[in-house]
Design an enzyme around this catalytic site. Structure first.
Site, PDB file in Angstrom:
ATOM      1  N   ASP A 129      -7.414 -27.292  -0.625  1.00 56.82           N
ATOM      2  CA  ASP A 129      -6.375 -27.428  -1.648  1.00 56.82           C
ATOM      3  C   ASP A 129      -6.810 -28.376  -2.765  1.00 56.82           C
ATOM      4  O   ASP A 129      -7.786 -29.126  -2.625  1.00 56.82           O
ATOM      5  CB  ASP A 129      -5.093 -27.952  -0.965  1.00 56.82           C
ATOM      6  CG  ASP A 129      -3.832 -27.376  -1.570  1.00 56.82           C
ATOM      7  OD1 ASP A 129      -3.863 -26.993  -2.753  1.00 56.82           O
ATOM      8  OD2 ASP A 129      -2.813 -27.316  -0.855  1.00 56.82           O
ATOM      9  N   ASP A 134       2.274 -20.548  -4.496  1.00 59.99           N
ATOM     10  CA  ASP A 134       3.099 -21.144  -3.437  1.00 59.99           C
ATOM     11  C   ASP A 134       4.377 -20.335  -3.243  1.00 59.99           C
ATOM     12  O   ASP A 134       5.114 -20.557  -2.291  1.00 59.99           O
ATOM     13  CB  ASP A 134       3.465 -22.588  -3.803  1.00 59.99           C
ATOM     14  CG  ASP A 134       2.369 -23.566  -3.407  1.00 59.99           C
ATOM     15  OD1 ASP A 134       1.374 -23.127  -2.801  1.00 59.99           O
ATOM     16  OD2 ASP A 134       2.521 -24.767  -3.690  1.00 59.99           O
TER      17      ASP A 134
HETATM   18  C1  GLA Z   1       0.115 -27.300  -1.749  1.00 60.19           C
HETATM   19  C2  GLA Z   1      -0.211 -25.893  -1.300  1.00 60.19           C
HETATM   20  C3  GLA Z   1       0.777 -25.467  -0.251  1.00 60.19           C
HETATM   21  C4  GLA Z   1       0.731 -26.426   0.910  1.00 60.19           C
HETATM   22  C5  GLA Z   1       0.985 -27.830   0.424  1.00 60.19           C
HETATM   23  C6  GLA Z   1       0.784 -28.843   1.521  1.00 60.19           C
HETATM   24  O1  GLA Z   1       1.313 -27.348  -2.422  1.00 60.19           O
HETATM   25  O2  GLA Z   1      -0.212 -25.032  -2.382  1.00 60.19           O
HETATM   26  O3  GLA Z   1       0.497 -24.159   0.184  1.00 60.19           O
HETATM   27  O4  GLA Z   1      -0.515 -26.358   1.547  1.00 60.19           O
HETATM   28  O5  GLA Z   1       0.128 -28.182  -0.644  1.00 60.19           O
HETATM   29  O6  GLA Z   1       1.020 -30.142   1.067  1.00 60.19           O
END
Ligand code: GLA
Length: 699
Positions: free
Chosen positions: A442, A502
């Site tokens: 990420d 997301d």
């Molecule tokens: C980001 C990612 C999510 C999740 C969160 C965890 O927002 O895009 O999918 O993994 O972090 O903190």
């Protein structure tokens, strides 16, 4: 003037070259017949000088400069001792192969050699990039660098550009090219949500897709009416964005910039197939590394930070019962990370959450027949972390200035050797000590202030990824940046999956997945069934609808099965069975977009060998009771197909099927009938989706 011609399977490029002068793209289009007179071709679009133009009209061509009166954005900006240099790059050599041309320019005042390389690759996708070499005696700073400079053929009069935001990636905007053009630049340190590293240009249904394969900031300029050249063509430039002083070429230094790709196709479905084929053959990690795209269960929207070994084991058990194949532990497993304000950088398994380490959970996951994946965000550090307390200078910062956070975090300086070493040691140890098959990588913060390193920071990211991939070649990696904030062909040459958004809301996904699939094949697009109500949009959607939409991608579940009803679990499990039966088609086939008179009906079909699967989904209440039949695409007109509607069927809509047994046993229809007249699917209520399965019958 000399002419060079490159031919792909369906494409011809013609370059007009003047030794000691410039290089221009004189033709970009459908493959020309053999023997076409290239000088005549160029003459047919040449124009005489017009008013208010330099006496010798400049040809910006493949390396636009301002030297001769062209008023657009130059492809290169060089500085010596902080002073901008008026470059005068002259074409002095070129080499050509059957599908590649390399044009070498030289700027006498700096001694800089500029190489512009055009290569026709798999499926006729063209890769273009610039190289620089300092043959002079003084250091030269590069302040602007294009990957691509393309004089756009004048028939492309419309464009589709992309914008977006968190949870709302890849929003398309179509408009005319002229008269005001387009200028965009990202400043987030990654492609971000602004989508300006993707562009479509339209000439009727013919479409030219352009992309910058670079995981850092980018700039784009489309200038229809720069004074000077006066030949009616817009200039398109695309390149990585640089901070001043990031690239300084010492005498003898060489530099190769990121590459842009462009592809031409008769329509948008054909363009998607072209890019997909290119990614599959020439960009993505070798197919030998790939297993069938396993169904994921991701803990994020199931448990968030509410993690414990017993809770995760229970989640894994309920996941296995659904047919899940990979269990992914998302955020919250390390250091003191009990919420999103802390502990990034402390990549040690948290003894509070896992008193016995990760091994018991991983063992149980494996006993249940799944493999194990882990979330990491290596390039970040929380001010509240042991790492930051020990090394406050390891983050990107400007001495003496504030260190503003985003999501409570700072970014590490990936150009520092000790940062690279620390991160490699931590990730390598995690991968060596545990049976981890997959990393969700990420990146949840923009780079501000970037300390003048927004370009080279990306090289640091690539270097770490490269080293880890070499040490652990069987670990699959996903690129996530708060969703789709770091998706590009650069990262895709190093990872196996991207997280498109997301936003798991199926209605949003019906826009987001088709938008990404203009460039990316379904097997790299993570596609999860989220909870209802959706945590981001608040919308409630039936399981049947959420699950059908998620089949078209790399399917996963990001919800807690324990909070579903029995009926929902059965429905989800049945769709996982369908996904497994069809992923071979969805992940190797040709994707076609379906069109329908009702804009609230979205459809895609993927054809592969003698099978095809379509998804047709309705989002809003139809203005008419009986929506028009859905016309399929990509079939062989003369072939006959057995058409079925795979079950489970959408519960309300199925009552409108006139002869359910026919749809179960299969209707036999020709490709022509299916593509011309189509299928009258019950699309009466909002939030209804159908899968349509086709099997080509032997002749
Ligand atoms: C980001 C990612 C999510 C999740 C969160 C965890 O927002 O895009 O999918 O993994 O972090 O903190």
């Amino acid at each position: 003037m000399e002419f060079v011609r490159l031919d792909g399977e369906r494409l011809t490029l013609v370059f007009a070259l003047e030794a000691g002068g410039g290089a221009d793209c004189a033709y970009l289009g459908a493959r020309l017949p053999k023997g076409e007179d290239l000088a005549m071709l160029a003459a047919a679009t040449a124009r005489a000088r017009h008013e208010s133009q330099p006496d010798v009209p400049p040809v910006p061509g493949l390396l636009p400069e301002n030297k001769a009166g062209w008023s657009g954005t130059p492809a290169l900006e060089l500085r010596r001792g902080g002073v901008r240099i008026e470059t005068d790059c002259r074409l002095n050599r070129w080499t050509t192969g059957p599908q590649a041309a390399h044009f070498m320019f030289h700027d006498r005042s700096t001694g800089i050699d500029v190489g512009v390389r055009w290569v026709i690759g798999a499926g006729d996708v063209v890769t273009v990039g610039l190289t620089l070499a300092n043959t002079g005696k003084e250091p030269i700073a590069v302040n602007r660098l294009a990957a691509l400079a393309l004089p756009v053929p004048a028939r492309f009069t419309e464009l589709t550009r992309y914008s977006g935001r968190w949870a709302g990636e890849m929003q398309e905007h179509r408009r005319t090219v002229a008269p005001d053009g387009l200028a965009r630049e990202s400043v987030t340190g990654k492609p971000g949500f602004s989508g300006a590293n993707w562009l479509l240009l339209h000439a009727g249904s013919e479409v030219l897709g352009v992309h910058l394969g670079w995981s850092g900031d980018h700039w784009l300029a489309l200038e229809p009416d720069a004074q000077g050249s006066g030949d009616g063509r817009a200039m398109l430039l695309m390149g990585p964005a640089l901070d001043a002083g990031e690239i300084v070429l010492e005498p003898g230094d060489n530099f190769a910039g990121p590459k842009a790709v462009l592809a031409l196709a008769p329509n948008r479905s054909a363009l998607a197939q072209t890019f997909h084929g290119f990614l599959r053959k020439a960009v993505l990690p070798a197919r030998a590394e790939w297993t069938p795209r396993k169904v994921h269960l991701n803990s994020w929207e199931a448990l968030g930070f509410d993690l414990s070994e017993p809770g995760l084991v229970a989640l894994a058990e309920s996941a296995a019962a659904l047919g899940i194949e990979r269990f992914v532990l998302d955020d919250g497993w390390f250091g003191g990370r009990r919420d999103d304000r802390t502990s990034l950088g402390d990549w040690f398994v948290s003894p509070d959450v896992f008193p016995n380490g990760l091994a018991p959970l991983i063992d149980r996951v494996q006993e249940l027949g799944m493999d194990f994946g882990l979330w990491v965000e290596p390039e970040m550090v929380s001010p509240d972390s042991d790492l930051y307390r020990a090394h406050p200078d390891w983050c990107l910062h400007v001495e003496g200035r504030d260190r503003p956070t985003m999501r409570g975090q700072l970014a590490l300086d990936m150009t520092r050797a000790e940062v690279q070493e620390y991160l490699f040691e931590r990730l390598d140890a995690l991968l060596r000590d545990h049976a981890i098959a997959y990393l969700k990588w990420d990146h949840n913060r923009d780079l501000f202030p970037a300390g003048g390193k927004r370009f080279i920071q990306t090289f640091g990211f690539y270097a770490l990824l490269h080293r880890l991939r070499a040490a652990h070649p069987h670990v699959e990696i996903e690129s996530c940046a708060s969703g789709g904030g770091r998706i590009d062909f650069g990262v895709l040459s190093r990872v196996h999956r991207v997280w498109p958004s997301d936003n798991n809301d199926a209605i949003e996904r019906l826009r987001i997945i088709p938008a990404w699939s203009q460039f990316l094949p379904l097997e790299v697009l993570g596609s999860h069934v989220g909870p209802s109500p959706n945590p981001i949009t608040g919308r409630r959607l039936a399981m049947d609808f959420r699950a059908k939409v998620a089949v078209f991608g790399h399917m996963g579940v990001e919800a807690d099965p324990a909070r579903m009803t029995d009926t929902e679990r059965e429905c989800l499990a049945a769709h996982i069975v369908l996904y497994k039966a069809w992923r071979g088609v969805l992940h190797s086939g040709n994707l076609h977009r379906l069109t329908h008179p009702d804009a609230n009906i979205t459809g895609m079909i993927v054809t592969h060998a003698d099978r095809a699967l379509a998804l047709v989904a309705q989002t809003a209440f139809s203005p008419v009771f009986d929506a028009a039949p859905v016309r399929l695409a990509g079939l062989e007109p003369e072939a006959r197909y057995r058409v079925t509607l795979p079950e489970p069927w959408p519960p309300r809509a199925k009552h409108y099927l006139a002869a359910p047994e026919l749809w179960r046993d299969g209707l036999t229809l020709s490709g022509t009938a299916l593509m011309t007249q189509g299928l009258a699917l019950p699309l009466t209520h909002p939030e209804t989706a159908w899968l349509v399965a086709l099997e080509r019958l032997p002749q």
